[in-house]
Scaffold this motif. Structure first.
Motif, PDB file in Angstrom:
ATOM      1  N   GLY A  18       4.633  41.940  68.919  1.00  0.00           N
ATOM      2  CA  GLY A  18       5.802  42.658  68.407  1.00  0.00           C
ATOM      3  C   GLY A  18       6.421  41.905  67.241  1.00  0.00           C
ATOM      4  N   LEU A  19       6.142  42.356  66.046  1.00  0.00           N
ATOM      5  CA  LEU A  19       6.715  41.691  64.877  1.00  0.00           C
ATOM      6  C   LEU A  19       7.087  42.728  63.837  1.00  0.00           C
ATOM      7  N   ALA A  20       7.973  42.326  62.946  1.00  0.00           N
ATOM      8  CA  ALA A  20       8.327  43.183  61.820  1.00  0.00           C
ATOM      9  C   ALA A  20       7.592  42.643  60.603  1.00  0.00           C
ATOM     10  N   LEU A  21       6.981  43.547  59.852  1.00  0.00           N
ATOM     11  CA  LEU A  21       6.201  43.173  58.678  1.00  0.00           C
ATOM     12  C   LEU A  21       6.797  43.910  57.493  1.00  0.00           C
ATOM     13  N   VAL A  22       7.393  43.169  56.556  1.00  0.00           N
ATOM     14  CA  VAL A  22       8.020  43.802  55.400  1.00  0.00           C
ATOM     15  C   VAL A  22       7.325  43.372  54.116  1.00  0.00           C
ATOM     16  N   ASP A  23       7.205  44.306  53.198  1.00  0.00           N
ATOM     17  CA  ASP A  23       6.500  44.100  51.928  1.00  0.00           C
ATOM     18  C   ASP A  23       7.518  44.268  50.809  1.00  0.00           C
ATOM     19  N   ILE A  24       7.721  43.210  50.027  1.00  0.00           N
ATOM     20  CA  ILE A  24       8.759  43.252  48.994  1.00  0.00           C
ATOM     21  C   ILE A  24       8.200  43.544  47.599  1.00  0.00           C
ATOM     22  N   ARG A  25       6.924  43.936  47.525  1.00  0.00           N
ATOM     23  CA  ARG A  25       6.360  44.291  46.215  1.00  0.00           C
ATOM     24  C   ARG A  25       6.950  45.622  45.745  1.00  0.00           C
ATOM     25  N   ASP A  26       6.677  45.969  44.495  1.00  0.00           N
ATOM     26  CA  ASP A  26       7.244  47.206  43.963  1.00  0.00           C
ATOM     27  C   ASP A  26       6.616  48.422  44.660  1.00  0.00           C
ATOM     28  N   PRO A  27       7.337  49.561  44.679  1.00  0.00           N
ATOM     29  CA  PRO A  27       6.878  50.749  45.416  1.00  0.00           C
ATOM     30  C   PRO A  27       5.487  51.227  45.006  1.00  0.00           C
ATOM     31  N   GLN A  28       5.162  51.153  43.728  1.00  0.00           N
ATOM     32  CA  GLN A  28       3.850  51.616  43.275  1.00  0.00           C
ATOM     33  C   GLN A  28       2.737  50.743  43.850  1.00  0.00           C
ATOM     34  N   SER A  29       2.934  49.440  43.852  1.00  0.00           N
ATOM     35  CA  SER A  29       1.940  48.529  44.426  1.00  0.00           C
ATOM     36  C   SER A  29       1.779  48.788  45.918  1.00  0.00           C
ATOM     37  N   PHE A  30       2.912  48.982  46.606  1.00  0.00           N
ATOM     38  CA  PHE A  30       2.865  49.274  48.044  1.00  0.00           C
ATOM     39  C   PHE A  30       2.069  50.540  48.303  1.00  0.00           C
ATOM     40  N   ALA A  31       2.304  51.581  47.488  1.00  0.00           N
ATOM     41  CA  ALA A  31       1.618  52.862  47.656  1.00  0.00           C
ATOM     42  C   ALA A  31       0.116  52.717  47.425  1.00  0.00           C
ATOM     43  N   GLN A  32      -0.275  51.812  46.538  1.00  0.00           N
ATOM     44  CA  GLN A  32      -1.700  51.622  46.230  1.00  0.00           C
ATOM     45  C   GLN A  32      -2.426  50.853  47.327  1.00  0.00           C
ATOM     46  N   GLY A  33      -1.679  50.167  48.177  1.00  0.00           N
ATOM     47  CA  GLY A  33      -2.300  49.449  49.282  1.00  0.00           C
ATOM     48  C   GLY A  33      -1.351  48.458  49.908  1.00  0.00           C
ATOM     49  N   HIS A  34      -1.359  48.395  51.251  1.00  0.00           N
ATOM     50  CA  HIS A  34      -0.496  47.463  51.972  1.00  0.00           C
ATOM     51  C   HIS A  34      -1.116  47.134  53.322  1.00  0.00           C
ATOM     52  N   ILE A  35      -0.590  46.105  53.951  1.00  0.00           N
ATOM     53  CA  ILE A  35      -1.069  45.712  55.278  1.00  0.00           C
ATOM     54  C   ILE A  35      -0.611  46.775  56.276  1.00  0.00           C
ATOM     55  N   PRO A  36      -1.528  47.281  57.103  1.00  0.00           N
ATOM     56  CA  PRO A  36      -1.146  48.302  58.087  1.00  0.00           C
ATOM     57  C   PRO A  36       0.041  47.841  58.942  1.00  0.00           C
ATOM     58  N   GLY A  37       1.008  48.722  59.099  1.00  0.00           N
ATOM     59  CA  GLY A  37       2.179  48.410  59.904  1.00  0.00           C
ATOM     60  C   GLY A  37       3.327  47.825  59.105  1.00  0.00           C
ATOM     61  N   SER A  38       3.081  47.514  57.839  1.00  0.00           N
ATOM     62  CA  SER A  38       4.169  46.947  57.029  1.00  0.00           C
ATOM     63  C   SER A  38       5.037  48.071  56.473  1.00  0.00           C
ATOM     64  N   ARG A  39       6.273  47.713  56.166  1.00  0.00           N
ATOM     65  CA  ARG A  39       7.176  48.691  55.559  1.00  0.00           C
ATOM     66  C   ARG A  39       7.741  48.087  54.288  1.00  0.00           C
ATOM     67  N   PRO A  40       7.963  48.932  53.277  1.00  0.00           N
ATOM     68  CA  PRO A  40       8.521  48.410  52.025  1.00  0.00           C
ATOM     69  C   PRO A  40       9.970  47.966  52.234  1.00  0.00           C
ATOM     70  N   LEU A  41      10.319  46.884  51.563  1.00  0.00           N
ATOM     71  CA  LEU A  41      11.690  46.389  51.643  1.00  0.00           C
ATOM     72  C   LEU A  41      12.151  46.033  50.239  1.00  0.00           C
ATOM     73  N   ASP A  42      13.279  46.617  49.836  1.00  0.00           N
ATOM     74  CA  ASP A  42      13.834  46.308  48.521  1.00  0.00           C
ATOM     75  C   ASP A  42      15.361  46.281  48.629  1.00  0.00           C
TER      76      ASP A  42
END
Length: 107
Positions: A21-45
């Protein structure tokens, strides 16, 4: 002072396999996130961080992902200061994850 820890990619892969049980946040820009991200991660800005801090468990491990593992360190330190008990910065970031786990990228 509250601080964060470094997390290597193989440990994160194992934690995800164990469905820890962990939270996985991705702080890259939305376009980069949309092009690929770690499964289960959520964008954070800046627009979503307030809601995230209110909603997320402050006890569960929190892993911060950026491009190469540099800006995630600043974000992880800041989030640790917001009361999260266990904060990690992913060393190598998404770029390294994608190289080592090309089959584990969600688009």
């Amino acid at each position: 002072m509250t601080t964060f820890q470094h997390l290597d990619i193989s440990t994160l892969a194992r934690w995800l396999d164990e469905r820890r049980g962990l939270a996985l946040v991705d702080i890259r820009d939305p376009q980069s996130f949309a092009q690929g991200h770690i499964p289960g991660s959520r964008p954070l800005d800046n627009d979503t961080v307030g809601a995230f801090i209110e909603e997320a468990s402050h006890e569960a491990p929190l892993v911060v992902v950026c491009y190469h593992g540099h800006s995630s360190q600043q974000a992880a330190a800041w989030l640790a200061g917001q009361g999260f008990a266990e904060v990690y910065s992913l060393d190598g970031g998404f770029t390294d994850w994608q190289i080592r786990h090309p089959d584990r990228v969600e688009r």
